[in-house]
Design an enzyme around this catalytic site. Structure first.
Site, PDB file in Angstrom:
ATOM      1  N   CYS A  11       0.758  -1.246   0.000  1.00 46.29           N
ATOM      2  CA  CYS A  11       0.000   0.000   0.000  1.00 46.29           C
ATOM      3  C   CYS A  11       0.788   1.296   0.000  1.00 46.29           C
ATOM      4  O   CYS A  11       0.572   2.149  -0.853  1.00 46.29           O
ATOM      5  CB  CYS A  11      -1.022  -0.014   1.120  1.00 46.29           C
ATOM      6  SG  CYS A  11      -0.357  -0.423   2.721  1.00 46.29           S
TER       7      CYS A  11
ATOM      8  N   HIS B   8      -1.171   6.482   5.385  1.00 43.43           N
ATOM      9  CA  HIS B   8      -0.086   5.501   5.305  1.00 43.43           C
ATOM     10  C   HIS B   8       1.091   5.970   4.455  1.00 43.43           C
ATOM     11  O   HIS B   8       1.774   5.177   3.811  1.00 43.43           O
ATOM     12  CB  HIS B   8      -0.610   4.147   4.787  1.00 43.43           C
ATOM     13  CG  HIS B   8       0.186   3.002   5.339  1.00 43.43           C
ATOM     14  ND1 HIS B   8       0.017   1.691   4.916  1.00 43.43           N
ATOM     15  CD2 HIS B   8       1.164   2.957   6.269  1.00 43.43           C
ATOM     16  CE1 HIS B   8       0.843   0.898   5.567  1.00 43.43           C
ATOM     17  NE2 HIS B   8       1.549   1.645   6.391  1.00 43.43           N
TER      18      HIS B   8
END
Length: 453
Positions: free
Chosen positions: A70, A126
């Site tokens: 990710c 993130h």
């Protein structure tokens, strides 16, 4: 009902012409959603909202994430550059790593803010947030006027998460499911927080279907039992589709649908083998199952509806494509992505200036490159420690390392990558290998040396 209302509003598309006013831009990103999860890609989940976006826009059949995990994929999406150039080698663990999206990078939010847009990020981030040990930039330092985010996943699960941060301040535990909470925040920003004199860029990054998963019982029951992980997984995707419907309804209220460009994708492939469309591999590896994802672009009146585009493309192309569609100057640096506007508008010739390229240290194969119908993959000629978490001490070896065991696949004839054609096509391998090594050298020369900081 909300989904039906949203879908009907989207269906009011017209002929092909660039909008007279600068359009709003909305990016919708799923987390760990596989190539064959949603309805319009032949998946088992009921996703009428996304299916209508595809029907009233363009759906790519060979669309790719920026990485097989990710954080790096998200860095690629925001910058149009390979994630290693942007400072992100693998998924980020803020407490133990200095790594983050480099502040020197120019993000899509910064491009649009510079063009007069109001900007907001809601959902998973993130890409690095500050810790007691490491000072890292926050989303506002990457061009977002407003942000509502989590460091990584929704915790303790999608249900009643307690780790959201709004503009730098922890929110505390919330009631509800993450996708609906993210949609609600986006709706509230549209209603109450944005500068309504400006067009807007809304970056909506959902947590679903990343584990740990949760969805309302009544939705899960449509796919199986409460203890069936596949049913819960499907429920999270269905619930997200319903959340997107709410958001699209609001978007249609605040502006004409012809004035909003919507992009939908996933950050990487699924962690479930049964949701990759039969492709080889899954999340975390540079086989097709780990990097091929849905890709939908919808802009009624500008992007002709009902398109299925087979040309390879990916999230790396989003920034240059938005710049192309909106007639904005691209950042003055090397972009690894290409402008897809000619494909989307059916006006002009599309030419990819550089093959799509992936690198992930712990994946085998460690690198992959797609040029037209062919994919070339290779393994490293060096070894790293057995840790599954990225170690910044690895960076010198990664930047200096080479590759071996090159394999070639014809993805048009063999999308499952079952037959290595390297021995049959040595000249093609030679050409593509040199391309791969040239791209790799360029990327590694830009890579951040976190181990020295």
């Amino acid at each position: 009902m909300l989904r039906l209302v949203a879908c009907l509003m989207i269906a009011l598309s017209a002929g092909v012409s660039f909008a007279a006013v600068r359009p709003n831009v909305v990016v919708l990103l799923a987390d760990d959603l596989g190539y064959q999860d949603i309805g319009c890609y032949g998946g088992p989940v009921e996703t009428p909202t996304l299916d209508q976006l595809a029907a009233k826009g363009a759906r790519f059949t060979n669309f790719y994430s920026g990485c097989a995990v990710c954080s790096p994929s998200r860095a690629t999406l925001l910058t149009g550059r390979h994630h290693i150039r942007a400072g992100v080698y693998s998924w980020i663990h803020d407490e133990s790593q200095k790594s983050h999206l480099l502040e020197r990078e120019t993000t899509l939010a910064e491009v649009l803010k510079g063009a007069g847009y109001a900007t907001a990020h809601v959902g998973k981030w993130h890409l690095g947030l500050p810790t007691k040990k490491f000072d890292k930039p926050t989303p506002d330092q990457h061009g977002f006027d407003y942000w509502f985010a989590t460091w990584n996943n929704a915790e303790p699960s999608h249900k009643n998460p307690k780790n959201f941060i709004r503009n730098g301040k922890p929110v505390g535990q919330l009631q509800g499911y993450s996708c609906q909470l993210v949609a609600e925040e986006a709706i509230n920003w549209l209603d109450e927080k944005r500068d309504k004199e400006k067009p807007f860029f809304l970056n909506v990054w959902f947590h679903e279907p990343h584990a740990p998963i949760a969805a309302p019982d009544e939705i899960v029951n449509e796919y199986g039992g409460q203890k069936d992980k596949a049913a819960v997984y499907s429920g999270t995707i269905d619930n997200t589709d319903r959340a997107i419907a709410r958001l699209l309804t609001k978007l249609a209220e605040v502006d004409a649908i012809e004035n909003t460009l919507i992009v939908y994708a996933s950050d990487n492939g699924s962690y479930r083998d049964d949701r990759t469309g039969g492709l080889r591999g899954k999340k975390g590896v540079n086989w097709e199952g780990g990097i091929r994802v849905p890709g939908i672009f919808c802009w009624p009146g500008t992007i002709p509806n009902g398109q299925q585009i087979d040309a390879p493309a990916g999230v790396v192309d989003i920034l240059p494509t938005v710049c192309g569609l909106l007639d904005l100057d691209k950042p003055e640096r090397h972009l690894d992505g290409s402008n897809l506007a000619p494909l989307l508008t059916q006006q002009g010739e599309f030419e990819r200036h550089q093959p799509l390229f992936w690198h992930l240290q712990k994946s085998r194969p460690i690198v992959a490159m797609r040029d037209g119908r062919y994919s070339l993959v290779a393994d490293p000629d060096y070894e790293l420690s057995t840790s599954n978490m990225f170690q910044e001490a690895w960076i010198p070896k990664i930047k200096a390392g080479g590759y071996t065991n090159f394999r070639l696949y014809d993805l048009q004839a063999d999308p499952q990558q079952t037959t290595d054609l390297a021995a049959e096509k040595p000249e093609l391998v030679k050409r593509m290998k040199q391309q791969l090594l040239d791209i790799n050298a360029s990327i590694m020369s830009d890579g951040a040396d976190w181990h020295q900081q």
